[in-house]
Write an enzyme that holds these catalytic residues in place. Structure first.
Site, PDB file in Angstrom:
ATOM      1  N   HIS A  56      -7.378  -5.966  -0.041  1.00  0.00           N
ATOM      2  CA  HIS A  56      -6.186  -5.132   0.136  1.00  0.00           C
ATOM      3  C   HIS A  56      -5.227  -5.751   1.146  1.00  0.00           C
ATOM      4  CE1 HIS A  56      -3.904  -1.465  -0.126  1.00  0.00           C
ATOM      5  NE2 HIS A  56      -4.001  -1.240   1.175  1.00  0.00           N
ATOM      6  N   SER A 112       0.827  -1.204   0.000  1.00  0.00           N
ATOM      7  CA  SER A 112       0.000   0.000   0.000  1.00  0.00           C
ATOM      8  C   SER A 112       0.863   1.257   0.000  1.00  0.00           C
ATOM      9  CB  SER A 112      -0.957  -0.054   1.195  1.00  0.00           C
ATOM     10  OG  SER A 112      -2.007   0.856   1.062  1.00  0.00           O
ATOM     11  N   ASP A 144      -9.524  -5.532  -4.307  1.00  0.00           N
ATOM     12  CA  ASP A 144      -8.937  -4.526  -3.427  1.00  0.00           C
ATOM     13  C   ASP A 144      -9.848  -3.299  -3.428  1.00  0.00           C
ATOM     14  OD1 ASP A 144      -7.359  -2.441  -2.284  1.00  0.00           O
ATOM     15  OD2 ASP A 144      -5.524  -3.505  -2.847  1.00  0.00           O
TER      16      ASP A 144
END
Length: 275
Positions: free
Chosen positions: A255, A95, A226
């Site tokens: 995610h 991320s 995600d």
């Protein structure tokens, strides 16, 4: 606790376990090095040296007044890499940490310090919608994050993991209260100002030129469900910019797939590292 002190006086906490080839893990917002437990334990058992740090303003690192942007994050990582004298390291970012990896490798990864990189559910090339990035998320989405953080950070940091981060809002999802609590615990350790400013860093930083500049092999891993960093405007664009990129898409995974599905992610990471 092991820390280094940066040129502006920030203390950066890190873990450094084992021996062998170094693997460096870069966590997402608003978490800490603890988010990598499933990967660090796996690779430690495989004979690797595993390293993870708490980004400034996060976890056990200093809650600094400033420096909450990608250039400083990358410079902090460069200071840690120099302190540990890392060579031929594999940098793995999730991320926001994927953005940190892209900026670090592009700007500080020369001289044999970096051998490979991995971007997992990562934010590059850029998240926010603009004329140049019409498929991005509207700025109002990130303004909403900021407003929720200021209004009630403790509640916001419960709602994110209980909902879209791990896909626990999907029908039939196997919800783990422990995972939700651990996300909340990590988030609440950090500074509210750092988390607030980091929203701009992960959403508005343009990593296009960083991706183009990276010369080492890069594995891009992304779940196609995600809900935090949609794949169409991240991994599917990033792979086109990388010189030596490989894309692996995970059907139905969220995610936070490193936590929910380590039995899938870890072997794929190992295969890339050992290739």
């Amino acid at each position: 606790m092991p820390t280094i002190t940066t040129t502006d006086g920030a203390e950066i906490f890190y873990k450094d376990w084992g021996a062998g080839r170094p693997l460096v893990f870069h966590h997402g917002w608003p978490l800490s090095a603890d988010d990598w437990d499933a990967q660090m334990m796996f690779f430690l058992a495989k004979g690797y040296r595993v390293i993870a740090h708490d980004r400034r303003g996060h976890g056990r690192s200093s809650q600094t007044a400033g420096g909450h942007e990608m250039d400083t994050y990358a410079a902090d990582m460069a200071a840690l890499a120099a302190h540990l004298d890392l060579k031929d390291a594999v940098h793995i970012g999730h991320s926001t940490g994927g953005g940190e990896v892209a900026r670090y490798v592009a700007r500080h990864g020369g001289g044999g310090r970096v051998g490979k990189a991995v971007l997992i559910g990562a934010v590059p090339p850029i998240m926010v919608k603009s004329d140049k990035n019409p498929g991005g998320l509207p700025i109002e989405v990130f303004d909403g994050f900021r407003a929720a953080l200021v209004a009630n950070r403790a509640q916001f940091f419960h709602d994110v993991p209980a909902g879209p981060f791990y896909g626990f809002n999907r029908a039939g999802a196997k919800v783990s209260e422990g995972v939700i609590d651990n996300w909340w615990r990590q988030g609440m350790m950090g500074g509210a100002n750092a988390h607030y400013e980091c929203i701009k860093a992960f959403s508005e930083t343009d990593f296009t030129e960083d991706l183009r500049a990276i010369e080492v092999p890069v594995l891009v891993m992304h779940g196609d469900d995600d809900q935090i960093v949609p794949i169409a405007d991240s991994a599917l664009l990033a792979i086109k910019l990388l010189r030596k990129g490989e894309l692996k898409v995970y059907p139905g995974l969220p995610h936070g797939m490193c936590t929910t599905h380590p039995e899938i992610i870890n072997p794929d990471l190992l295969a890339f590292i050992e290739a």
